[in-house]
Motif scaffolding. Sequence first.
Motif, PDB file in Angstrom:
ATOM      1  N   LEU A  62       0.826  -1.201   0.000  1.00 38.68           N
ATOM      2  CA  LEU A  62       0.000   0.000   0.000  1.00 38.68           C
ATOM      3  C   LEU A  62       0.864   1.256   0.000  1.00 38.68           C
ATOM      4  O   LEU A  62       0.601   2.211  -0.736  1.00 38.68           O
ATOM      5  N   LEU A  63       1.925   1.255   0.798  1.00 40.17           N
ATOM      6  CA  LEU A  63       2.819   2.410   0.845  1.00 40.17           C
ATOM      7  C   LEU A  63       3.518   2.611  -0.501  1.00 40.17           C
ATOM      8  O   LEU A  63       3.745   3.751  -0.929  1.00 40.17           O
ATOM      9  N   LYS A  64       3.843   1.518  -1.166  1.00 36.65           N
ATOM     10  CA  LYS A  64       4.471   1.612  -2.483  1.00 36.65           C
ATOM     11  C   LYS A  64       3.528   2.260  -3.490  1.00 36.65           C
ATOM     12  O   LYS A  64       3.938   3.104  -4.299  1.00 36.65           O
ATOM     13  N   SER A  65       2.249   1.898  -3.439  1.00 40.70           N
ATOM     14  CA  SER A  65       1.282   2.495  -4.360  1.00 40.70           C
ATOM     15  C   SER A  65       1.071   3.970  -4.050  1.00 40.70           C
ATOM     16  O   SER A  65       0.873   4.787  -4.960  1.00 40.70           O
ATOM     17  N   LEU A  66       1.151   4.345  -2.767  1.00 40.78           N
ATOM     18  CA  LEU A  66       1.038   5.756  -2.401  1.00 40.78           C
ATOM     19  C   LEU A  66       2.247   6.540  -2.897  1.00 40.78           C
ATOM     20  O   LEU A  66       2.121   7.704  -3.306  1.00 40.78           O
ATOM     21  N   SER A  67       3.419   5.918  -2.866  1.00 40.13           N
ATOM     22  CA  SER A  67       4.623   6.557  -3.400  1.00 40.13           C
ATOM     23  C   SER A  67       4.469   6.848  -4.885  1.00 40.13           C
ATOM     24  O   SER A  67       4.825   7.934  -5.364  1.00 40.13           O
ATOM     25  N   LYS A  68       3.930   5.904  -5.618  1.00 44.10           N
ATOM     26  CA  LYS A  68       3.720   6.087  -7.057  1.00 44.10           C
ATOM     27  C   LYS A  68       2.694   7.178  -7.325  1.00 44.10           C
ATOM     28  O   LYS A  68       2.860   7.992  -8.248  1.00 44.10           O
ATOM     29  N   LEU A  69       1.629   7.204  -6.511  1.00 45.80           N
ATOM     30  CA  LEU A  69       0.623   8.256  -6.660  1.00 45.80           C
ATOM     31  C   LEU A  69       1.259   9.623  -6.422  1.00 45.80           C
ATOM     32  O   LEU A  69       0.987  10.587  -7.152  1.00 45.80           O
ATOM     33  N   GLY A  70       2.110   9.709  -5.408  1.00 45.00           N
ATOM     34  CA  GLY A  70       2.790  10.972  -5.120  1.00 45.00           C
ATOM     35  C   GLY A  70       3.614  11.467  -6.291  1.00 45.00           C
ATOM     36  O   GLY A  70       3.602  12.660  -6.628  1.00 45.00           O
ATOM     37  N   VAL A  71       4.318  10.560  -6.955  1.00 43.52           N
ATOM     38  CA  VAL A  71       5.140  10.932  -8.116  1.00 43.52           C
ATOM     39  C   VAL A  71       4.251  11.446  -9.248  1.00 43.52           C
ATOM     40  O   VAL A  71       4.576  12.441  -9.910  1.00 43.52           O
ATOM     41  N   ARG A  72       3.121  10.783  -9.466  1.00 41.34           N
ATOM     42  CA  ARG A  72       2.206  11.238 -10.529  1.00 41.34           C
ATOM     43  C   ARG A  72       1.691  12.646 -10.239  1.00 41.34           C
ATOM     44  O   ARG A  72       1.605  13.484 -11.146  1.00 41.34           O
ATOM     45  N   VAL A  73       1.371  12.906  -8.978  1.00 42.51           N
ATOM     46  CA  VAL A  73       0.877  14.241  -8.623  1.00 42.51           C
ATOM     47  C   VAL A  73       1.992  15.271  -8.751  1.00 42.51           C
ATOM     48  O   VAL A  73       1.766  16.398  -9.205  1.00 42.51           O
ATOM     49  N   GLY A  74       3.212  14.902  -8.375  1.00 38.93           N
ATOM     50  CA  GLY A  74       4.343  15.814  -8.534  1.00 38.93           C
ATOM     51  C   GLY A  74       4.528  16.240  -9.983  1.00 38.93           C
ATOM     52  O   GLY A  74       4.708  17.426 -10.275  1.00 38.93           O
ATOM     53  N   ARG A  75       4.466  15.272 -10.880  1.00 39.08           N
ATOM     54  CA  ARG A  75       4.609  15.583 -12.307  1.00 39.08           C
ATOM     55  C   ARG A  75       3.481  16.495 -12.788  1.00 39.08           C
ATOM     56  O   ARG A  75       3.711  17.450 -13.548  1.00 39.08           O
ATOM     57  N   ALA A  76       2.257  16.211 -12.338  1.00 37.77           N
ATOM     58  CA  ALA A  76       1.109  17.033 -12.743  1.00 37.77           C
ATOM     59  C   ALA A  76       1.248  18.461 -12.226  1.00 37.77           C
ATOM     60  O   ALA A  76       0.957  19.429 -12.951  1.00 37.77           O
ATOM     61  N   MET A  77       1.706  18.587 -11.003  1.00 39.59           N
ATOM     62  CA  MET A  77       1.863  19.923 -10.430  1.00 39.59           C
ATOM     63  C   MET A  77       2.947  20.711 -11.149  1.00 39.59           C
ATOM     64  O   MET A  77       2.777  21.905 -11.436  1.00 39.59           O
ATOM     65  N   LYS A  78       4.059  20.069 -11.463  1.00 35.67           N
ATOM     66  CA  LYS A  78       5.143  20.798 -12.127  1.00 35.67           C
ATOM     67  C   LYS A  78       4.757  21.186 -13.548  1.00 35.67           C
ATOM     68  O   LYS A  78       5.194  22.222 -14.059  1.00 35.67           O
ATOM     69  N   SER A  79       3.932  20.349 -14.172  1.00 32.66           N
ATOM     70  CA  SER A  79       3.449  20.693 -15.508  1.00 32.66           C
ATOM     71  C   SER A  79       2.596  21.958 -15.463  1.00 32.66           C
ATOM     72  O   SER A  79       2.691  22.821 -16.342  1.00 32.66           O
ATOM     73  N   ALA A  80       1.786  22.078 -14.423  1.00 33.79           N
ATOM     74  CA  ALA A  80       0.912  23.255 -14.289  1.00 33.79           C
ATOM     75  C   ALA A  80       1.636  24.442 -13.676  1.00 33.79           C
ATOM     76  O   ALA A  80       1.357  25.597 -14.026  1.00 33.79           O
ATOM     77  N   PHE A  81       2.563  24.170 -12.773  1.00 32.41           N
ATOM     78  CA  PHE A  81       3.261  25.226 -12.039  1.00 32.41           C
ATOM     79  C   PHE A  81       4.756  24.911 -12.051  1.00 32.41           C
ATOM     80  O   PHE A  81       5.273  24.247 -11.132  1.00 32.41           O
ATOM     81  N   PRO A  82       5.489  25.344 -13.062  1.00 32.03           N
ATOM     82  CA  PRO A  82       6.898  24.960 -13.230  1.00 32.03           C
ATOM     83  C   PRO A  82       7.810  25.334 -12.068  1.00 32.03           C
ATOM     84  O   PRO A  82       8.883  24.746 -11.908  1.00 32.03           O
ATOM     85  N   GLY A  83       7.415  26.293 -11.237  1.00 32.24           N
ATOM     86  CA  GLY A  83       8.259  26.703 -10.122  1.00 32.24           C
ATOM     87  C   GLY A  83       8.176  25.794  -8.908  1.00 32.24           C
ATOM     88  O   GLY A  83       8.918  25.976  -7.946  1.00 32.24           O
ATOM     89  N   VAL A  84       7.280  24.801  -8.937  1.00 29.43           N
ATOM     90  CA  VAL A  84       7.096  23.917  -7.778  1.00 29.43           C
ATOM     91  C   VAL A  84       8.172  22.830  -7.760  1.00 29.43           C
ATOM     92  O   VAL A  84       8.406  22.155  -8.769  1.00 29.43           O
ATOM     93  N   TYR A  85       8.802  22.654  -6.597  1.00 30.44           N
ATOM     94  CA  TYR A  85       9.854  21.642  -6.451  1.00 30.44           C
ATOM     95  C   TYR A  85       9.558  20.631  -5.350  1.00 30.44           C
ATOM     96  O   TYR A  85      10.282  19.650  -5.211  1.00 30.44           O
TER      97      TYR A  85
END
Length: 244
Positions: free
Chosen positions: A171-194
């Motif tokens: 379950l924690l592994k799947s949450l890690s993957k979800l986090g990465v997907r959200v990170g990519r989505a956020m940076k696509s919308a807001f390039p200054g987010v790290y």
Amino acid sequence: MSRHVYSKWVKTEAIRKYAAIEDHVPDTRRMTKSSLFNKLKRYNMVYVKPEIGTFGNGVMRVECRSGGYKFQKGAKIHTFVSYDAMYKSILRHTGGKRYLVQKGIHLLKHQGGRFDLRVMVQYSPDRRWKTTGIIGRVAAKNKIVTNFHNGGRLVQANRLLTPHTSKPKSLLKSLSKLGVRVGRAMKSAFPGVYVIGLDVALDKTLHPWILEVNTSPDPYIFKKHEDPKVFKTIMRYARSYPKR
């Protein structure tokens, strides 16, 4: 390019455009008299929260029950016979700020307190999004928010999940993957987010729900993580961000 995105509404709109993420975003709308009424009728329980705010301040849990309505803010519960009376009271508590209404997720509990998980996700020095830490947050007795700065306590994620699943690591592994997907989505919308901190709730079926995306998450809560390498990695990544 701004590193921080303050509007919860703007962040919600940005991430739910992606099919792989949308299923994890609770139904969320800007709060009006009609939107709150409609969501209450549909879900029976919702949360209303400031569009811009931190530490769980101002969050209210609103419920529609046979015979009336109620909402809780902090540890205090307010009850009403009519919707109109309740809505007027909620408006007094909002202080004129814009609020959102979000489908209520019935959080899992640990020792009687509701809990969620903070998933720390960072843009690494090698220019990839990585989940660097996950830690649990348990709400104080009779409180509706889990934030550490609002009386919540930090508990290891494995300890929280083990009573609810035989496969906590999976379950924690799947949450890690979800986090990465959200990170990519956020940076696509807001390039200054790290960096982002996801507040993730699990329902009784263990389905993950993203309650909020924070763009200035507190790294120091991970000093409480059982693995000291986690905090060290988080701070090393933080030092690699471009200077403002």
